[in-house]
Design an enzyme around this catalytic site. Structure first.
Site, mmCIF file in Angstrom:
data_model
loop_
_atom_site.group_PDB
_atom_site.id
_atom_site.type_symbol
_atom_site.label_atom_id
_atom_site.label_comp_id
_atom_site.label_asym_id
_atom_site.label_seq_id
_atom_site.Cartn_x
_atom_site.Cartn_y
_atom_site.Cartn_z
ATOM 1 N N THR A 193 0.921 -1.121 0.000
ATOM 2 C CA THR A 193 0.000 0.000 0.000
ATOM 3 C C THR A 193 0.960 1.169 0.000
ATOM 4 O OG1 THR A 193 -1.705 -1.249 1.114
ATOM 5 C CG2 THR A 193 -1.696 1.109 1.565
ATOM 6 N N THR A 222 -4.307 2.268 -1.963
ATOM 7 C CA THR A 222 -3.795 0.925 -2.244
ATOM 8 C C THR A 222 -4.576 0.233 -3.356
ATOM 9 O OG1 THR A 222 -3.209 -1.176 -1.158
ATOM 10 C CG2 THR A 222 -5.320 -0.242 -0.579
ATOM 11 N N SER A 251 -10.824 -2.271 6.074
ATOM 12 C CA SER A 251 -9.420 -1.946 5.819
ATOM 13 C C SER A 251 -8.676 -1.777 7.135
ATOM 14 C CB SER A 251 -9.367 -0.631 5.019
ATOM 15 O OG SER A 251 -8.047 -0.180 4.894
ATOM 16 N N GLY A 278 1.256 -1.872 4.791
ATOM 17 C CA GLY A 278 1.633 -3.037 5.596
ATOM 18 C C GLY A 278 0.492 -3.949 5.979
#
Ligand code: GLY
Length: 582
Positions: free
Chosen positions: A393, A411, A464, A485
């Site tokens: 991302t 992302t 998310s 990450g």
């Protein structure tokens, strides 16, 4: 809301737990650019008028130019975001989505722009399961069904319209130039394509975009031109969001969907809207923490973990001491257990945000934490394990001299997303549908579990972990940060905040310092290189399993002191990171 946890281990949970441990052993090895952090330069870049920190040199350069030419932080952010879509296609994107936090000291407001992808209207709960109810993993990762309706173009347009001063066309100009004329690729670009060769070559549009006409690799130092992408960006510059969500680009996306059993329709694209949301707000030792609200879990759990840790003398215990790491890991476990149970898109489900982010709930959690003995994750809640790792991302932080700060994370999920390039349009589609819970008790690519709250539903946004964060002190922006990450975004961001607030580090040291992570399942503390052997031994004595793995996150951060001096820090874990100020 009843927050009592399930402590009982049943037979099904036991099975999942064993699967968790074995899958952990199968994790792929680190990327080449993950490197030792010891000895890194720890002096931040200093400026007084403006500061940018992004994951790519070109994006930082154009964003700084925007600020120098009188644009504000929002103008610079959108310009940088479009440039990253050209120069860093593995995570910069127009085929994905994300979140942008904007803080204005003038109005005193912090707003969140939610441009997360949405499930297409045809999506349904069991779409990633076979006829026996088993999850078919690659269906949510590498097929046309894995793509959510992209949000980036709508999100950037909304940010500019509401808070910027530039036109969409002007903000796109540097990206169009870089796509049309090309740019010299760095080593990270070349090695990234090599690491995903099979996926990118598997369809003609990907093979055409990422490899030379004779099929060979682009190498560091080569010029990389993207004519299809330049034309796609020009259509947005000329027609606004309609240049992406309608007309030729929309037709190209839908033609590819129809040819490959995908679900996204012209109607889905036309209906996509970015939303403005209220960010999560909490406090920590006198600082105001603002971070992303659902459909991200990031803000809620950063505040939850900070609330849990606030009662402990963390500074006295010391940075990355066994005692500090133990308490962080215990607080993290409880937060990630709650994530699996409660978090989802608040347009569809009720999420107990007030409770999760309350100081009272943190006090309850502390009662379950033994200061010197690890509580096994199996005694907190059921789970599964990661099968895939990705840092792909990307985040950038920007501050101007008008009191504006922008923290943006966006992302396409995995590095290169689904690996599917839209033929003729020159950009990669996300595989964000994998962030939904394909089935209760089955983990996504990051080992994260979900249930009812995060099941697939038409037009719903998938959960998310992205956590763009802005910290204020006495009404002034003071830390602007966020990271890639996957599941580790939350803990990476958390530690930069703690490194500054608890441990008094400057922002570059805070970014460089070795990180730890616990996500409840697998039941292990993941650490980066740089935590001492005797600390690890002490943690093991407390009952923790400790695993040293590859670098975690790539957090591009800014700190502003009480006199207004700005300090920028690019994360050395990503070799193209660059902070620039003036
Ligand atoms: N795709 C990773 C996340 O949004 O958390």
């Amino acid at each position: 809301m009843n927050f009592s946890r399930i402590f009982k281990l049943n037979q099904q949970v036991k099975t999942i737990f064993i699967m968790a441990l074995s899958a952990t052993l199968l994790s792929p090895s680190a990327f080449a650019e993950d490197f030792i952090l010891e000895g890194q330069r720890a002096a931040p870049v200093v400026g007084t008028q403006g500061m940018v920190a992004t994951s790519h040199t070109k994006a930082s350069e154009v964003a700084l130019d925007v600020l120098k030419n009188g644009g504000n932080a929002i103008d610079a952010a959108v310009t940088a975001g479009f440039v990253l879509a050209v120069t860093q296609p593995r995570s910069g994107n127009i085929g994905g989505g994300g979140f942008m936090l904007i803080s204005s000291e003038k109005t005193g407001k912090v707003v969140a722009i939610d441009y997360r992808e949405k499930a297409p209207k045809a999506a349904y709960e069991k779409m990633f399961q076979d006829e026996n109810g088993e999850v078919v993993k690659n269906r949510s990762r590498f097929t046309h069904l894995s793509a959510g309706v992209p949000g980036t173009v709508a999100g950037f347009a909304l940010a500019l319209e509401q808070y910027g001063t530039m036109s969409l066309a002007d903000s796109l100009a540097p990206a169009i130039k870089l796509a049309e004329e090309g740019f010299i690729i760095p080593a990270r670009f070349a090695s990234g394509v090599k690491s995903r060769e099979e996926r990118l070559r598997s369809r003609p549009a990907g093979a055409k975009m990422f490899f030379k006409p004779d099929g060979s690799f682009y190498e560091a130092g080569d010029l990389f031109v993207q004519t299809d992408l330049a034309n796609t960006l020009k259509r947005i510059a000329e027609q606004g969001t309609k240049g992406f969500y309608e007309g030729e680009t929309a037709n190209l996306i839908v033609a590819d969907m129809q040819a490959n059993d995908g679900q996204i329709t012209l109607e889905d694209l036309k209906a996509y809207k970015a939303s403005e949301r209220e960010p999560i707000h909490g406090t920590y030792r006198g600082y105001d923490i603002y971070s992303m609200s659902p459909p991200s879990s990031g803000g809620a759990h950063i505040v939850q973990i900070l609330n849990t840790l606030e009662a402990y003398p963390i500074r006295e215990y010391g940075h990355n001491s066994a005692q500090t790491i133990h308490l962080m890991a215990e607080a993290m476990k409880h937060a990630y257990a709650d994530r699996a149970e409660y978090l989802g898109d608040t347009d569809f489900v009720e999420v107990p945000l007030k409770g999760l982010t309350s100081k009272a709930y943190a006090a309850e959690t502390r009662k379950a934490i033994n200061p010197s003995i690890a509580m096994p994750s199996k005694d907190i809640k059921p789970g599964d394990a990661p099968t895939y790792e990705s840092n792909e991302t990307t985040h950038f932080s920007i501050a101007d001299n008008m009191g504006n700060a922008v923290s943006n994370t966006y992302t396409i999920n995995f590095g290169y997303g689904s690996g599917i390039v839209v033929p003729g349009a020159g950009f990669l589609l996300n595989n964000e549908m994998d962030d939904f819970s394909a089935k209760p008790g089955v983990a996504n690519a990051y080992g994260l579990l979900g249930g009812e709250a995060n099941k697939v539903e038409p037009e719903k946004r998938m959960l998310s972990s992205m956590s763009p964060t802005i910290v204020k002190k006495d009404g002034k922006n003071t830390i602007i940060t966020g990271s890639p990450g996957g599941s580790r975004i939350i803990t990476t961001t958390l530690q930069v905040l703690m490194n500054v607030i608890d441990h008094g580090m400057n922002i570059q040291s805070a970014v460089n310092a070795p990180r730890i992570h616990h996500q409840w399942l697998p039941d292990e503390i993941r650490i980066e290189q740089g935590v001492s052997d005797d600390t690890i031994k002490m943690l093991e004595t407390m009952g923790h399993k400790v695993e040293q793995k590859s670098a975690q996150g790539a957090i591009q951060s800014i700190q502003i002191d009480d006199k207004g001096t700005m300090y920028g820090a690019g994360d050395p874990r990503r070799s193209t990171s660059l902070a620039l100020g003036y």
